[in-house]
Motif scaffolding. Structure first.
Motif, mmCIF file in Angstrom:
data_model
loop_
_atom_site.group_PDB
_atom_site.id
_atom_site.type_symbol
_atom_site.label_atom_id
_atom_site.label_comp_id
_atom_site.label_asym_id
_atom_site.label_seq_id
_atom_site.Cartn_x
_atom_site.Cartn_y
_atom_site.Cartn_z
ATOM 1 N N LYS A 231 0.993 -1.053 0.068
ATOM 2 C CA LYS A 231 -0.005 0.002 -0.051
ATOM 3 C C LYS A 231 0.817 1.376 0.061
ATOM 4 O O LYS A 231 0.701 1.914 -0.860
ATOM 5 N N GLU A 232 1.759 1.583 1.084
ATOM 6 C CA GLU A 232 2.487 2.709 1.237
ATOM 7 C C GLU A 232 3.796 2.444 0.754
ATOM 8 O O GLU A 232 4.648 1.507 1.103
ATOM 9 N N PHE A 233 4.265 3.511 0.147
ATOM 10 C CA PHE A 233 5.769 3.621 -0.171
ATOM 11 C C PHE A 233 6.444 5.271 0.026
ATOM 12 O O PHE A 233 5.508 5.934 0.065
ATOM 13 N N THR A 234 7.539 5.243 -0.280
ATOM 14 C CA THR A 234 8.258 6.564 -0.227
ATOM 15 C C THR A 234 9.079 6.405 -1.696
ATOM 16 O O THR A 234 9.566 5.518 -2.045
ATOM 17 N N TYR A 235 9.424 7.729 -2.272
ATOM 18 C CA TYR A 235 10.127 7.601 -3.565
ATOM 19 C C TYR A 235 10.459 9.037 -3.637
ATOM 20 O O TYR A 235 10.313 9.993 -3.181
ATOM 21 N N ASP B 159 4.991 8.774 2.385
ATOM 22 C CA ASP B 159 3.761 8.289 2.630
ATOM 23 C C ASP B 159 2.632 8.353 1.291
ATOM 24 O O ASP B 159 1.669 8.535 1.723
ATOM 25 N N ALA B 160 3.374 7.987 0.198
ATOM 26 C CA ALA B 160 2.534 7.730 -0.835
ATOM 27 C C ALA B 160 1.748 6.564 -0.848
ATOM 28 O O ALA B 160 2.326 5.610 -0.072
ATOM 29 N N TYR C 202 -0.351 4.509 -8.757
ATOM 30 C CA TYR C 202 -0.317 5.943 -8.034
ATOM 31 C C TYR C 202 0.112 7.090 -9.238
ATOM 32 O O TYR C 202 0.651 6.855 -10.174
ATOM 33 N N GLN C 203 -0.754 8.015 -9.058
ATOM 34 C CA GLN C 203 -0.576 9.188 -9.909
ATOM 35 C C GLN C 203 -0.530 10.576 -9.197
ATOM 36 O O GLN C 203 -1.319 10.761 -8.409
ATOM 37 N N ILE C 204 0.421 11.289 -9.859
ATOM 38 C CA ILE C 204 0.614 12.727 -9.282
ATOM 39 C C ILE C 204 1.050 13.716 -10.023
ATOM 40 O O ILE C 204 1.758 13.524 -11.124
ATOM 41 N N LYS C 205 0.223 14.857 -10.091
ATOM 42 C CA LYS C 205 1.213 16.038 -10.762
ATOM 43 C C LYS C 205 1.962 16.734 -9.667
ATOM 44 O O LYS C 205 1.309 17.323 -8.690
ATOM 45 N N VAL D 187 12.580 4.037 -5.087
ATOM 46 C CA VAL D 187 11.333 3.658 -4.509
ATOM 47 C C VAL D 187 11.526 2.645 -3.321
ATOM 48 O O VAL D 187 12.580 1.988 -3.187
ATOM 49 N N GLN D 188 11.095 3.052 -2.144
ATOM 50 C CA GLN D 188 11.159 2.152 -1.135
ATOM 51 C C GLN D 188 10.083 1.834 -0.274
ATOM 52 O O GLN D 188 9.122 2.612 -0.216
ATOM 53 N N TRP D 189 9.830 0.421 -0.036
ATOM 54 C CA TRP D 189 8.447 0.083 0.415
ATOM 55 C C TRP D 189 8.830 -1.379 1.167
ATOM 56 O O TRP D 189 9.562 -2.170 0.940
ATOM 57 N N ASN D 190 8.121 -1.624 2.165
ATOM 58 C CA ASN D 190 8.276 -2.788 2.880
ATOM 59 C C ASN D 190 9.601 -3.296 3.152
ATOM 60 O O ASN D 190 9.897 -4.464 3.077
#
Length: 123
Positions: free
Chosen positions: A61-65, A78-79, A87-90, A109-112
């Motif tokens: 679910k959550e990750f950092t990039y 906390d993305a 996941y999409q962002i402007k 990317v960092q997750w789990n």
């Protein structure tokens, strides 16, 4: 009548010239667990960015990039991906148009407890 035609032709030429200043550059890349793209919009002397990330596995679910490029250094904590793993962002940043087709975006990317790096190149 001739003067009106020349004036109308001038406006059409100027309008066409403005449209030529709009460009979209797409950068793509993937790693073992992630696929990502960044679209760079260059319009009216401004450059904005939109990013999409897709997680290839399940149960995350959550990750950092972070993203680094020639004139970009952006990080988000906390993305979260949606139910489809997307996941999409402007990005809340803009620059004068400096990105070119030869640039690369490096995404970390960092997750789990895991970490991967993707290099996005112009497509």
């Amino acid at each position: 009548m001739k003067k009106a035609f020349i004036t109308a032709l001038l406006f059409v030429s100027v309008g066409a010239g403005c449209q030529a200043n709009e460009e979209e550059l797409l950068f793509v890349g993937e790693s073992e667990h992630w696929a990502s793209s960044v679209t760079v919009y260059q319009r009216d002397g401004d450059e904005t960015y939109e990013m999409t990330m897709n997680y290839k596995e399940s149960e995350m679910k959550e990750f950092t990039y972070s993203v680094k490029a020639e004139n970009i250094d952006f990080e988000e904590t906390d993305a979260a991906v949606d139910q489809q793993g997307s996941y999409q962002i402007k990005w809340p940043i803009s620059n004068s148009p400096t990105t070119s087709e030869t640039d690369e975006f490096v995404v970390t990317v960092q997750w789990n407890g895991q970490s991967e790096e993707l290099t996005l190149i112009h497509k």
